[in-house]
Design a protein around this motif. Structure first.
Motif, PDB file in Angstrom:
ATOM      1  N   MET A  77       0.825  -1.256   0.084  1.00 26.65           N
ATOM      2  CA  MET A  77       0.124   0.000  -0.080  1.00 26.65           C
ATOM      3  C   MET A  77       1.024   1.365   0.081  1.00 26.65           C
ATOM      4  N   ASP A  78       1.818   1.300   0.742  1.00 32.30           N
ATOM      5  CA  ASP A  78       2.848   2.484   0.923  1.00 32.30           C
ATOM      6  C   ASP A  78       3.434   2.457  -0.550  1.00 32.30           C
ATOM      7  N   SER A  79       3.860   1.464  -1.072  1.00 37.79           N
ATOM      8  CA  SER A  79       4.445   1.522  -2.578  1.00 37.79           C
ATOM      9  C   SER A  79       3.565   2.043  -3.524  1.00 37.79           C
ATOM     10  N   ASP A  80       2.321   2.088  -3.408  1.00 41.09           N
ATOM     11  CA  ASP A  80       1.445   2.550  -4.457  1.00 41.09           C
ATOM     12  C   ASP A  80       1.185   4.007  -4.141  1.00 41.09           C
ATOM     13  N   LEU A  81       1.316   4.429  -2.841  1.00 37.10           N
ATOM     14  CA  LEU A  81       1.159   5.718  -2.588  1.00 37.10           C
ATOM     15  C   LEU A  81       2.232   6.546  -3.111  1.00 37.10           C
ATOM     16  N   VAL A  82       3.385   5.778  -2.732  1.00 39.14           N
ATOM     17  CA  VAL A  82       4.506   6.503  -3.309  1.00 39.14           C
ATOM     18  C   VAL A  82       4.718   6.654  -4.775  1.00 39.14           C
ATOM     19  N   LEU A  83       4.110   5.724  -5.633  1.00 37.65           N
ATOM     20  CA  LEU A  83       4.161   5.802  -6.984  1.00 37.65           C
ATOM     21  C   LEU A  83       3.103   7.077  -7.530  1.00 37.65           C
ATOM     22  N   VAL A  84       2.030   7.126  -6.869  1.00 40.78           N
ATOM     23  CA  VAL A  84       0.991   8.165  -6.864  1.00 40.78           C
ATOM     24  C   VAL A  84       1.818   9.556  -6.899  1.00 40.78           C
ATOM     25  N   ILE A  85       2.288   9.752  -5.841  1.00 47.10           N
ATOM     26  CA  ILE A  85       3.062  10.995  -5.421  1.00 47.10           C
ATOM     27  C   ILE A  85       4.259  11.421  -6.334  1.00 47.10           C
ATOM     28  N   VAL A  86       5.052  10.271  -6.970  1.00 46.84           N
ATOM     29  CA  VAL A  86       6.112  10.163  -7.883  1.00 46.84           C
ATOM     30  C   VAL A  86       5.391  10.788  -9.149  1.00 46.84           C
ATOM     31  N   VAL A  87       4.270  10.237  -9.611  1.00 47.30           N
ATOM     32  CA  VAL A  87       3.701  10.593 -10.871  1.00 47.30           C
ATOM     33  C   VAL A  87       3.023  12.128 -10.960  1.00 47.30           C
ATOM     34  N   VAL A  88       2.287  12.313  -9.670  1.00 45.40           N
ATOM     35  CA  VAL A  88       1.859  13.628  -9.609  1.00 45.40           C
ATOM     36  C   VAL A  88       2.910  14.787  -9.586  1.00 45.40           C
ATOM     37  N   THR A  89       4.152  14.229  -8.948  1.00 45.61           N
ATOM     38  CA  THR A  89       5.300  15.279  -8.829  1.00 45.61           C
ATOM     39  C   THR A  89       5.977  15.244 -10.291  1.00 45.61           C
ATOM     40  N   ALA A  90       6.001  14.307 -10.901  1.00 45.23           N
ATOM     41  CA  ALA A  90       6.551  14.438 -12.192  1.00 45.23           C
ATOM     42  C   ALA A  90       5.658  15.250 -13.251  1.00 45.23           C
ATOM     43  N   LEU A  91       4.435  15.388 -13.161  1.00 43.80           N
ATOM     44  CA  LEU A  91       3.656  16.090 -13.937  1.00 43.80           C
ATOM     45  C   LEU A  91       3.723  17.485 -13.550  1.00 43.80           C
ATOM     46  N   ALA A  92       3.978  17.687 -12.298  1.00 43.54           N
ATOM     47  CA  ALA A  92       4.246  19.027 -11.741  1.00 43.54           C
ATOM     48  C   ALA A  92       5.455  19.647 -12.220  1.00 43.54           C
ATOM     49  N   PHE A  93       6.283  18.845 -12.445  1.00 39.26           N
ATOM     50  CA  PHE A  93       7.563  19.235 -12.972  1.00 39.26           C
ATOM     51  C   PHE A  93       7.478  19.371 -14.324  1.00 39.26           C
ATOM     52  N   ASP A  94       6.682  18.690 -15.135  1.00 36.85           N
ATOM     53  CA  ASP A  94       6.517  18.917 -16.653  1.00 36.85           C
ATOM     54  C   ASP A  94       5.745  20.096 -16.818  1.00 36.85           C
TER      55      ASP A  94
END
Length: 372
Positions: free
Chosen positions: A1-18
């Motif tokens: 569950m933790d790893s899924d949440l981290v992945l979601v945070i990474v994707v959102v952060t990556a799109l924020a960088f984009d």
């Protein structure tokens, strides 16, 4: 569950960088056209946003390089990717604040490399990848664009030397519609792919993609293209002023030459999978178009400040990425660290940059469009 949440945070952060990449690098695409009055500011930015979106679908070679050509994907975790993204966003916002057209691409690569080094040491780097695919192209591209733009403007001046300036300027402004469009397309092709590569790297680390069967999911392509297009439309007016009016005073012929040279170099690099800095490339082209007319036409003091920002980008973003990784580890290996850092960074941005992030009016075209 933790790893899924981290992945979601990474994707959102990556799109924020984009998104920050889009508004930070808007100047690369539209500054010359606005400066020479080839297009009004809002229309130039809207067109660039649309072509950035289209360009993101043209190739995946750069995404493959970012995902598995610079760092060892089997040693990378989503937390490492997250820390690298924070490093890139922090540097993008810092240079945007001061109006410096530094490289979003090198900020991203530097951030990920710094976080990977902090986590796994030098074993996390692909041997020769950083040098051969990032540093050497970074040195060659602006020089090549400088040279191509310089030759192009000299060739153009030899042809139009005895023609009426009014007719010549009108013709080159029309030409800038094509060269500017090609530049916007090339920017989307190269820059959006870097975010695609980082998200794909996180998906590999999460176990969703087999590293031996590399591919970029369609939803990643669409999301990255949309984020960079929206960021481009938001517009980075501070950097547009620097690139469009403070390095040289451009006439339409110089704008056409700079845009054409920049687009050519970026498209060629995208074909070979080099995650090139569009900022370095178009800035080199602008300087080349000015220097070929006369060396004094380039404001070398401003150009020097830009070069300093270039040199600092990789190590500065790497240091922030490494520091961010260290902070996340204080909270353990789960999702708590990325959550705390995300909230902290968001609050800091809102407090320090909130007023400056409000939409600013576009710069009025300056009276430099006529032949000089």
């Amino acid at each position: 569950m933790d790893s899924d949440l981290v992945l979601v945070i990474v994707v959102v952060t990556a799109l924020a960088f984009d998104f920050t990449n889009g508004f930070h690098d808007t100047a690369n695409v539209v500054a010359t056209g606005i400066s020479t009055r080839a297009l009004p500011p809002r229309l130039a930015v809207l067109g660039a946003a649309a072509l950035n979106f289209v360009g993101a679908f043209l190739s995946l070679a750069v995404a493959a390089t970012v995902a598995n050509g610079i760092v060892e994907s089997d040693l990378i975790t989503p937390t490492i990717v997250f820390a690298g993204l924070i490093g890139a966003i922090a540097w993008n916002l810092a240079t945007w604040y001061f109006g410096l057209p530094s490289s979003s691409s090198h900020a991203l690569i530097g951030g990920v490399v710094g976080a990977a080094l902090a986590a796994e040491g030098t074993s996390a780097l692909v041997s020769g990848g950083l040098l051969g695919k990032v540093i050497i192209p970074a040195l060659i591209a602006p020089v090549l664009a400088f040279t191509v733009a310089g030759i192009g403007i000299l060739f153009a001046y030899n042809i139009i030397g005895r023609l009426r300036p009014t007719s010549v300027n009108r013709g080159f402004r029309l030409g800038q519609l094509a060269s500017g469009g090609l530049l916007a397309l090339s920017h989307g092709t190269n820059d959006a792919q870097k975010t695609m590569g980082v998200i794909t790297l996180a998906l590999i680390a999460h176990g969703d993609i087999n590293p031996n069967d590399f591919h970029v999911p369609t939803w990643v392509v669409v999301a990255s293209a949309t984020a960079i297009a929206l960021g481009t439309y938001a517009g980075g007016w501070r950097i547009i002023r620097t690139l469009g009016t403070r390095i040289i005073k451009m006439d339409p012929a110089q704008g056409f030459a700079a845009q054409g040279a920049g687009a050519t170099v970026i498209l060629a690099s995208s074909h070979f999978g080099y995650p090139l800095s569009t900022t370095h490339t178009i800035s080199g082209a602008v300087m080349g178009a000015g220097a070929a007319k006369r060396l004094s036409a380039v404001r070398w003091g401003v150009a020097g400040n830009i070069v300093v920002a270039w040199v600092l980008t990789l190590p500065a973003a790497a240091a922030i990425g490494a520091l961010t990784y260290g902070v996340t580890r204080i909270f353990g290996t789960g999702a708590l660290g990325p959550v705390v850092v995300s909230l902290g960074v968001t609050a800091l941005i809102a407090a320090l940059l909130g007023p400056r992030l409000r939409p600013a009016p576009p710069p009025a075209p300056v009276g430099v469009g006529e032949a000089q």
